[in-house]
Design a protein around this motif. Sequence first.
Motif, PDB file in Angstrom:
ATOM      1  N   ASP A 212       0.840  -1.207   0.000  1.00 46.37           N
ATOM      2  CA  ASP A 212       0.000   0.000   0.000  1.00 46.37           C
ATOM      3  C   ASP A 212       0.876   1.259   0.000  1.00 46.37           C
ATOM      4  O   ASP A 212       0.593   2.230  -0.720  1.00 46.37           O
ATOM      5  CB  ASP A 212      -0.915   0.013   1.226  1.00 46.37           C
ATOM      6  N   GLU A 213       1.934   1.236   0.805  1.00 48.75           N
ATOM      7  CA  GLU A 213       2.837   2.388   0.878  1.00 48.75           C
ATOM      8  C   GLU A 213       3.566   2.594  -0.444  1.00 48.75           C
ATOM      9  O   GLU A 213       3.732   3.728  -0.907  1.00 48.75           O
ATOM     10  CB  GLU A 213       3.839   2.190   2.015  1.00 48.75           C
ATOM     11  N   MET A 214       3.988   1.488  -1.080  1.00 49.38           N
ATOM     12  CA  MET A 214       4.668   1.601  -2.378  1.00 49.38           C
ATOM     13  C   MET A 214       3.730   2.153  -3.439  1.00 49.38           C
ATOM     14  O   MET A 214       4.124   2.968  -4.280  1.00 49.38           O
ATOM     15  CB  MET A 214       5.215   0.239  -2.801  1.00 49.38           C
ATOM     16  N   ALA A 215       2.463   1.693  -3.422  1.00 46.85           N
ATOM     17  CA  ALA A 215       1.482   2.190  -4.398  1.00 46.85           C
ATOM     18  C   ALA A 215       1.239   3.685  -4.191  1.00 46.85           C
ATOM     19  O   ALA A 215       1.126   4.454  -5.167  1.00 46.85           O
ATOM     20  CB  ALA A 215       0.182   1.408  -4.252  1.00 46.85           C
ATOM     21  N   GLU A 216       1.162   4.114  -2.932  1.00 54.15           N
ATOM     22  CA  GLU A 216       0.928   5.531  -2.636  1.00 54.15           C
ATOM     23  C   GLU A 216       2.118   6.375  -3.102  1.00 54.15           C
ATOM     24  O   GLU A 216       1.946   7.448  -3.691  1.00 54.15           O
ATOM     25  CB  GLU A 216       0.694   5.688  -1.134  1.00 54.15           C
ATOM     26  N   LEU A 217       3.334   5.878  -2.873  1.00 54.52           N
ATOM     27  CA  LEU A 217       4.528   6.608  -3.301  1.00 54.52           C
ATOM     28  C   LEU A 217       4.625   6.658  -4.824  1.00 54.52           C
ATOM     29  O   LEU A 217       5.054   7.669  -5.397  1.00 54.52           O
ATOM     30  CB  LEU A 217       5.779   5.954  -2.708  1.00 54.52           C
TER      31      LEU A 217
ATOM     32  N   ALA B 234       2.733  -2.031 -12.039  1.00 51.18           N
ATOM     33  CA  ALA B 234       2.496  -3.412 -12.466  1.00 51.18           C
ATOM     34  C   ALA B 234       3.126  -4.412 -11.501  1.00 51.18           C
ATOM     35  O   ALA B 234       2.520  -5.447 -11.180  1.00 51.18           O
ATOM     36  CB  ALA B 234       3.062  -3.612 -13.876  1.00 51.18           C
ATOM     37  N   HIS B 235       4.336  -4.119 -11.009  1.00 49.95           N
ATOM     38  CA  HIS B 235       5.010  -5.038 -10.081  1.00 49.95           C
ATOM     39  C   HIS B 235       4.272  -5.103  -8.741  1.00 49.95           C
ATOM     40  O   HIS B 235       4.164  -6.181  -8.136  1.00 49.95           O
ATOM     41  CB  HIS B 235       6.454  -4.604  -9.864  1.00 49.95           C
ATOM     42  N   VAL B 236       3.783  -3.967  -8.267  1.00 49.93           N
ATOM     43  CA  VAL B 236       3.010  -3.962  -7.019  1.00 49.93           C
ATOM     44  C   VAL B 236       1.749  -4.802  -7.187  1.00 49.93           C
ATOM     45  O   VAL B 236       1.381  -5.599  -6.306  1.00 49.93           O
ATOM     46  CB  VAL B 236       2.661  -2.519  -6.600  1.00 49.93           C
ATOM     47  N   ALA B 237       1.082  -4.661  -8.326  1.00 48.56           N
ATOM     48  CA  ALA B 237      -0.122  -5.460  -8.594  1.00 48.56           C
ATOM     49  C   ALA B 237       0.212  -6.948  -8.651  1.00 48.56           C
ATOM     50  O   ALA B 237      -0.557  -7.793  -8.158  1.00 48.56           O
ATOM     51  CB  ALA B 237      -0.766  -4.998  -9.897  1.00 48.56           C
ATOM     52  N   ALA B 238       1.354  -7.302  -9.250  1.00 48.35           N
ATOM     53  CA  ALA B 238       1.757  -8.709  -9.322  1.00 48.35           C
ATOM     54  C   ALA B 238       2.033  -9.273  -7.933  1.00 48.35           C
ATOM     55  O   ALA B 238       1.695 -10.431  -7.641  1.00 48.35           O
ATOM     56  CB  ALA B 238       2.990  -8.849 -10.209  1.00 48.35           C
ATOM     57  N   CYS B 239       2.635  -8.471  -7.071  1.00 48.81           N
ATOM     58  CA  CYS B 239       2.879  -8.917  -5.687  1.00 48.81           C
ATOM     59  C   CYS B 239       1.554  -9.164  -4.965  1.00 48.81           C
ATOM     60  O   CYS B 239       1.414 -10.146  -4.225  1.00 48.81           O
ATOM     61  CB  CYS B 239       3.702  -7.872  -4.937  1.00 48.81           C
ATOM     62  N   ARG B 240       0.602  -8.278  -5.152  1.00 49.99           N
ATOM     63  CA  ARG B 240      -0.709  -8.458  -4.514  1.00 49.99           C
ATOM     64  C   ARG B 240      -1.359  -9.751  -4.993  1.00 49.99           C
ATOM     65  O   ARG B 240      -1.975 -10.482  -4.210  1.00 49.99           O
ATOM     66  CB  ARG B 240      -1.615  -7.276  -4.841  1.00 49.99           C
TER      67      ARG B 240
END
Length: 309
Positions: A180-185, A245-251
């Motif tokens: 969540d923090e990475m997506a916000e940043l 895209a990488h954050v979404a893949a991690c989720r």
Amino acid sequence: MSVMSMTGFARVDGGAEAAPEGGESPIPWTWTWEIRSVNAKGLDLRTRLPSLAEGWESRIRERAQARLARGSVTVTWTLEQADRAKVPQVVVNEPFLREILALQEKLEADGLVYPTAPSLDRLLAIRGVVEVVERVADTAVIAALEAPALADLDRALDGMVEARGREGAKLKAVLETHLDEMAELTGRAVAAAETQPAALRARMADQLALLLEASPPVSEERMVQELALLATKAEVREETDRLTAHVAACRELLSDGGAIGRKLDFLCQELNREANTLCSKAVDLELTGIGVELKTRIERFREQIQNVE
């Protein structure tokens, strides 16, 4: 499937009766299985067993591999007599006792007559006549206990899976917070990048002034190349898209669960690569600061996924 941690502990106590070699009556035995697990690159299994039970190692390994994909796992089995069977066995050394009695008869035959015959308590008090023997497990005991003991091992391994699942649920919540923090940043980086054209024009103007004042004069072709390179470096849309895209893949991996640790580790490397590129392309302090903060969050994420199976 749920997210599994590589950290866990399980213990199962059990017992059964088994007779040692020599035709003795069965006596009760108790045992304990303890399984400890920490993180590792693969499945590293160690067993600690009594020497007579070391032949079980292959069966223990098969059972562990069927339930666990990764982790440094130590399996310990301890065996002892049940409390009600711990009365030591008293053994009379009859050959030695016969030698003593034969010696008495010889001495009497030589004229040494005792006023009274030696009593039994005195004879038994002679060192070496009576021995106290502790019952120990032998091959017959180990063979008789194998089936019930390995059944309890299965219970302990199931308990380890449950323990790692509980830890995994906590770990998943922590990892989702980092994402969540990475997506916000990343969203902040996209917004900050929109303000870069003005800063970029200022830098291009400065760069152009330097090139025009250079001695000897810089060719027009060289100036075009330098300005084109500067413009290319300042475009960060590709990096922010890949971060998203990488954050979404991690989720998605966290949602799927299972043995996802290695995949998360790879994605973490990709996240870090994009954050580094973002920092190198930043033309103002705001975007640089966001990139540095993003790298910090990614590193915390990387530390946590080292415990994911």
